[in-house]
Write an enzyme that holds these catalytic residues in place. Structure first.
Site, PDB file in Angstrom:
ATOM      1  N   GLN A 100       0.851  -1.074  -0.101  1.00 27.32           N
ATOM      2  CA  GLN A 100      -0.019   0.034  -0.131  1.00 27.32           C
ATOM      3  C   GLN A 100       0.924   1.395   0.022  1.00 27.32           C
ATOM      4  O   GLN A 100       0.383   2.211  -0.185  1.00 27.32           O
ATOM      5  CB  GLN A 100      -1.016  -0.091   1.328  1.00 27.32           C
ATOM      6  CG  GLN A 100      -1.918  -1.344   1.419  1.00 27.32           C
ATOM      7  CD  GLN A 100      -2.307  -1.133   2.856  1.00 27.32           C
ATOM      8  OE1 GLN A 100      -3.477  -0.667   3.038  1.00 27.32           O
ATOM      9  NE2 GLN A 100      -1.682  -1.804   3.712  1.00 27.32           N
ATOM     10  N   VAL A 102       3.754   3.983  -0.830  1.00 25.29           N
ATOM     11  CA  VAL A 102       4.020   4.670  -2.128  1.00 25.29           C
ATOM     12  C   VAL A 102       5.648   5.338  -2.058  1.00 25.29           C
ATOM     13  O   VAL A 102       6.157   5.841  -3.141  1.00 25.29           O
ATOM     14  CB  VAL A 102       3.172   5.759  -2.531  1.00 25.29           C
ATOM     15  CG1 VAL A 102       1.808   5.342  -2.704  1.00 25.29           C
ATOM     16  CG2 VAL A 102       3.191   6.943  -1.028  1.00 25.29           C
ATOM     17  N   HIS A 118      -1.153   1.435  -4.332  1.00 23.85           N
ATOM     18  CA  HIS A 118      -1.617   2.862  -4.332  1.00 23.85           C
ATOM     19  C   HIS A 118      -0.870   3.750  -4.985  1.00 23.85           C
ATOM     20  O   HIS A 118      -0.495   5.015  -4.874  1.00 23.85           O
ATOM     21  CB  HIS A 118      -1.692   3.218  -2.868  1.00 23.85           C
ATOM     22  CG  HIS A 118      -2.530   2.437  -1.960  1.00 23.85           C
ATOM     23  ND1 HIS A 118      -2.570   2.514  -0.673  1.00 23.85           N
ATOM     24  CD2 HIS A 118      -3.928   1.842  -2.565  1.00 23.85           C
ATOM     25  CE1 HIS A 118      -3.692   1.841  -0.369  1.00 23.85           C
ATOM     26  NE2 HIS A 118      -4.473   1.324  -1.442  1.00 23.85           N
TER      27      HIS A 118
HETATM   28  C1  BV8 Z   1     -11.600   3.038  -3.690  1.00 27.35           C
HETATM   29  C2  BV8 Z   1      -1.846   6.741  -1.590  1.00 27.35           C
HETATM   30  C3  BV8 Z   1     -13.505   2.485  -4.996  1.00 27.35           C
HETATM   31  C4  BV8 Z   1      -1.706   8.136  -1.276  1.00 27.35           C
HETATM   32  C5  BV8 Z   1      -3.610   5.850   0.031  1.00 27.35           C
HETATM   33  C6  BV8 Z   1     -16.163   6.879   1.371  1.00 27.35           C
HETATM   34  C7  BV8 Z   1     -15.916   7.535   0.074  1.00 27.35           C
HETATM   35  C8  BV8 Z   1     -14.932   7.064  -0.754  1.00 27.35           C
HETATM   36  C9  BV8 Z   1     -14.223   6.001  -0.412  1.00 27.35           C
HETATM   37  C10 BV8 Z   1     -14.493   5.132   0.741  1.00 27.35           C
HETATM   38  C11 BV8 Z   1     -15.385   5.816   1.688  1.00 27.35           C
HETATM   39  N1  BV8 Z   1     -15.476   4.780   2.560  1.00 27.35           N
HETATM   40  C12 BV8 Z   1     -14.587   3.994   2.271  1.00 27.35           C
HETATM   41  C13 BV8 Z   1     -13.983   4.245   1.137  1.00 27.35           C
HETATM   42  C14 BV8 Z   1     -13.042   3.340   0.591  1.00 27.35           C
HETATM   43  C15 BV8 Z   1     -11.708   4.190   0.982  1.00 27.35           C
HETATM   44  C16 BV8 Z   1     -11.371   3.588   2.244  1.00 27.35           C
HETATM   45  O1  BV8 Z   1     -10.813   2.404   2.544  1.00 27.35           O
HETATM   46  N2  BV8 Z   1     -11.157   4.476   3.187  1.00 27.35           N
HETATM   47  C17 BV8 Z   1     -10.932   4.211   4.470  1.00 27.35           C
HETATM   48  C18 BV8 Z   1     -10.221   5.527   5.038  1.00 27.35           C
HETATM   49  C19 BV8 Z   1     -11.990   3.780   5.158  1.00 27.35           C
HETATM   50  N3  BV8 Z   1     -10.727   3.467  -0.229  1.00 27.35           N
HETATM   51  C20 BV8 Z   1     -10.488   4.075  -1.138  1.00 27.35           C
HETATM   52  O2  BV8 Z   1     -10.985   5.251  -1.700  1.00 27.35           O
HETATM   53  C21 BV8 Z   1      -9.800   3.257  -2.358  1.00 27.35           C
HETATM   54  N4  BV8 Z   1     -10.272   3.398  -3.499  1.00 27.35           N
HETATM   55  O3  BV8 Z   1     -12.211   2.194  -2.859  1.00 27.35           O
HETATM   56  O4  BV8 Z   1     -12.174   3.196  -4.955  1.00 27.35           O
HETATM   57  C22 BV8 Z   1     -14.229   3.400  -6.085  1.00 27.35           C
HETATM   58  C23 BV8 Z   1     -15.245   2.746  -6.619  1.00 27.35           C
HETATM   59  C24 BV8 Z   1     -15.971   3.348  -7.701  1.00 27.35           C
HETATM   60  C25 BV8 Z   1     -15.533   4.634  -7.887  1.00 27.35           C
HETATM   61  C26 BV8 Z   1     -14.538   5.065  -7.522  1.00 27.35           C
HETATM   62  C27 BV8 Z   1     -13.816   4.617  -6.421  1.00 27.35           C
HETATM   63  C28 BV8 Z   1      -8.671   3.936  -2.377  1.00 27.35           C
HETATM   64  C29 BV8 Z   1      -7.564   3.805  -1.245  1.00 27.35           C
HETATM   65  C30 BV8 Z   1      -6.240   4.264  -1.344  1.00 27.35           C
HETATM   66  C31 BV8 Z   1      -5.868   5.741  -0.809  1.00 27.35           C
HETATM   67  N5  BV8 Z   1      -4.511   6.032  -1.034  1.00 27.35           N
HETATM   68  N6  BV8 Z   1      -2.534   6.061  -0.065  1.00 27.35           N
HETATM   69  C32 BV8 Z   1      -0.779   8.477  -0.246  1.00 27.35           C
HETATM   70  O5  BV8 Z   1       0.026   7.594   0.513  1.00 27.35           O
HETATM   71  O6  BV8 Z   1      -0.260   9.503   0.053  1.00 27.35           O
HETATM   72  S1  BV8 Z   1      -4.106   5.121   1.391  1.00 27.35           S
HETATM   73  C33 BV8 Z   1      -3.069   5.203   2.553  1.00 27.35           C
HETATM   74  O7  BV8 Z   1      -3.498   4.362   3.605  1.00 27.35           O
HETATM   75  C34 BV8 Z   1      -1.741   4.663   2.414  1.00 27.35           C
HETATM   76  O8  BV8 Z   1      -1.378   3.970   1.059  1.00 27.35           O
HETATM   77  C35 BV8 Z   1      -1.313   3.806   3.506  1.00 27.35           C
HETATM   78  O9  BV8 Z   1      -0.371   2.848   3.259  1.00 27.35           O
HETATM   79  C36 BV8 Z   1      -2.745   3.197   3.410  1.00 27.35           C
HETATM   80  C37 BV8 Z   1      -3.085   2.215   4.760  1.00 27.35           C
HETATM   81  O10 BV8 Z   1      -2.677   2.699   5.930  1.00 27.35           O
HETATM   82  P1  BV8 Z   1      -1.549   1.734   6.436  1.00 27.35           P
HETATM   83  O11 BV8 Z   1      -0.408   1.782   5.491  1.00 27.35           O
HETATM   84  O12 BV8 Z   1      -2.226   0.790   6.833  1.00 27.35           O
HETATM   85  O13 BV8 Z   1      -0.756   2.621   7.414  1.00 27.35           O
HETATM   86  P2  BV8 Z   1      -1.193   3.053   8.807  1.00 27.35           P
HETATM   87  O14 BV8 Z   1      -0.625   4.396   9.206  1.00 27.35           O
HETATM   88  O15 BV8 Z   1      -3.137   3.115   8.921  1.00 27.35           O
HETATM   89  O16 BV8 Z   1      -1.043   1.951   9.904  1.00 27.35           O
HETATM   90  C38 BV8 Z   1       0.492   1.628  10.169  1.00 27.35           C
HETATM   91  C39 BV8 Z   1       0.283   0.331  10.880  1.00 27.35           C
HETATM   92  O17 BV8 Z   1       1.715   0.176  11.008  1.00 27.35           O
HETATM   93  C40 BV8 Z   1      -0.398   0.494  12.253  1.00 27.35           C
HETATM   94  O18 BV8 Z   1      -0.944  -0.821  12.743  1.00 27.35           O
HETATM   95  C41 BV8 Z   1       0.696   0.262  13.301  1.00 27.35           C
HETATM   96  O19 BV8 Z   1       0.393  -0.257  14.259  1.00 27.35           O
HETATM   97  C42 BV8 Z   1       1.842  -0.326  12.409  1.00 27.35           C
HETATM   98  N7  BV8 Z   1       3.353  -0.125  12.678  1.00 27.35           N
HETATM   99  C43 BV8 Z   1       3.781   1.179  13.189  1.00 27.35           C
HETATM  100  N8  BV8 Z   1       5.102   0.720  13.487  1.00 27.35           N
HETATM  101  C44 BV8 Z   1       5.374  -0.483  13.061  1.00 27.35           C
HETATM  102  C45 BV8 Z   1       4.282  -0.991  12.722  1.00 27.35           C
HETATM  103  N9  BV8 Z   1       4.380  -2.317  12.172  1.00 27.35           N
HETATM  104  C46 BV8 Z   1       5.426  -3.119  11.987  1.00 27.35           C
HETATM  105  N10 BV8 Z   1       6.561  -2.574  12.520  1.00 27.35           N
HETATM  106  C47 BV8 Z   1       6.587  -1.252  12.709  1.00 27.35           C
HETATM  107  N11 BV8 Z   1       7.910  -0.680  13.384  1.00 27.35           N
END
Ligand code: BV8
Ligand code: ZN
Length: 238
Positions: A100, A102, A118
């Site tokens: 996920q 970038v 992504h």
């Molecule tokens: C889509 C790129 C369908 C940009 C990213 C309402 C309206 C519209 C859409 C939605 C909606 N509700 C839900 C959705 C779907 C939406 C979604 O999922 N929203 C979420 C917030 C609920 N998804 C989308 O919109 C996707 N597209 O669904 O299109 C569609 C259908 C028809 C027509 C049109 C569209 C697109 C999603 C992509 C978004 N882009 N990134 C950028 O990077 O700038 S997402 C962004 O979040 C990053 O890519 C990131 O990687 C990703 C996920 O987060 P994580 O990677 O998990 O990172 P996070 O910080 O959350 O967690 C870190 C973890 O690491 C933690 O658990 C922590 O404990 C752990 N950690 C910390 N340290 C360590 C560790 N683990 C191991 N070792 C360590 N040392």
């Protein structure tokens, strides 16, 4: 048998391995995660900036954020977790890395097959002519940057509300469904459709191992959870 011995056995026995990584795998490279402490930028939430609407409204603000992230990433380097995945890929005939992220750190570490769900922060897309081109300038000399054609450029990433690249999820689902072992590393499993790969792998019979200091909404699907930094745990699997 300890969990580590069990995990090592599953890895040795698996003929095909798939991996899903999130921002957490890059945390030990000094790159802040989206949802962890230290967050991603000032008072903004990623969901507020990583959208087409935010970019349309204020391309400069969104580019300030990406420029800041590009500078951080340029200072970072792949860590032991990225490198452990390169080693596992060498040992397995069928290996797919689905990320996920970038930040490009998996490429830098030497991973081969990477599905970038992504997109890529080191690429740009022109809003006018649609050109899709690499750009590694840090810091950006001009914000917002423009294409050679004069059109406004946007980051080559997938924003919230945008479709993933054509065919990407199909390929990722195929890899998850045919894996005997599915590693889930450093993701909060809150963003879809990426997170759906975890139940998809599980349903298809894969053993699932999670590496994350925090439990998440899909941790219950894991056969084994290593609660700690990926950079410490993953190399012990080898
Ligand atoms: C889509 C790129 C369908 C940009 C990213 C309402 C309206 C519209 C859409 C939605 C909606 N509700 C839900 C959705 C779907 C939406 C979604 O999922 N929203 C979420 C917030 C609920 N998804 C989308 O919109 C996707 N597209 O669904 O299109 C569609 C259908 C028809 C027509 C049109 C569209 C697109 C999603 C992509 C978004 N882009 N990134 C950028 O990077 O700038 S997402 C962004 O979040 C990053 O890519 C990131 O990687 C990703 C996920 O987060 P994580 O990677 O998990 O990172 P996070 O910080 O959350 O967690 C870190 C973890 O690491 C933690 O658990 C922590 O404990 C752990 N950690 C910390 N340290 C360590 C560790 N683990 C191991 N070792 C360590 N040392
Ligand atoms: Zn152009």
């Amino acid at each position: 048998m300890t969990s580590l011995e069990q995990a090592r056995e599953w890895l040795a026995a698996a003929s095909s391995v798939a991996v899903l990584t999130g921002a957490g795998i890059s945390a030990e490279s000094g790159i802040p995660t989206f949802r962890g402490a230290g967050g991603l930028w000032k008072e903004y939430k990623p969901e507020d900036l990583a959208t087409p609407e935010a970019f349309a409204k204020d391309p400069r603000l969104v580019w300030e954020w990406y420029n800041w992230r590009r500078e951080l990433i340029a200072k970072g380097a792949p860590n032991a977790a990225h490198r452990a995945l390169v080693e596992i890929e060498k040992r397995k005939t069928r290996f797919t890395l689905i990320t996920q992220n970038v930040d490009g750190l998996h490429d830098l570490a030497g991973s081969g097959k990477i599905l970038k769900l992504h997109g890529d922060i080191w690429r740009m897309r022109c809003m006018e002519c649609g050109a899709n081109f690499p750009n590694r300038r840090v810091p950006l000399p001009k914000i917002p940057p423009h294409c050679a054609c004069g059109g406004l450029a946007r980051p080559g990433v997938v924003w919230f509300g945008e479709q993933l690249p054509e065919g990407m999820m199909q390929e990722a689902e195929h890899a998850a469904a045919s894996a005997q072992l599915f590693l889930v590393i450093g993701t909060s499993a809150t963003v879809y459709p990426a997170a759906s790969l975890i139940p998809h792998a599980k349903k298809s019979g894969a053993r699932v191992i999670e590496f994350n200091p925090e439990p998440g909404p899909l941790s219950n699907l894991a056969d084994c959870v290593f609660q700690g930094p990926a950079g410490e745990w993953l190399p012990q699997l080898l």
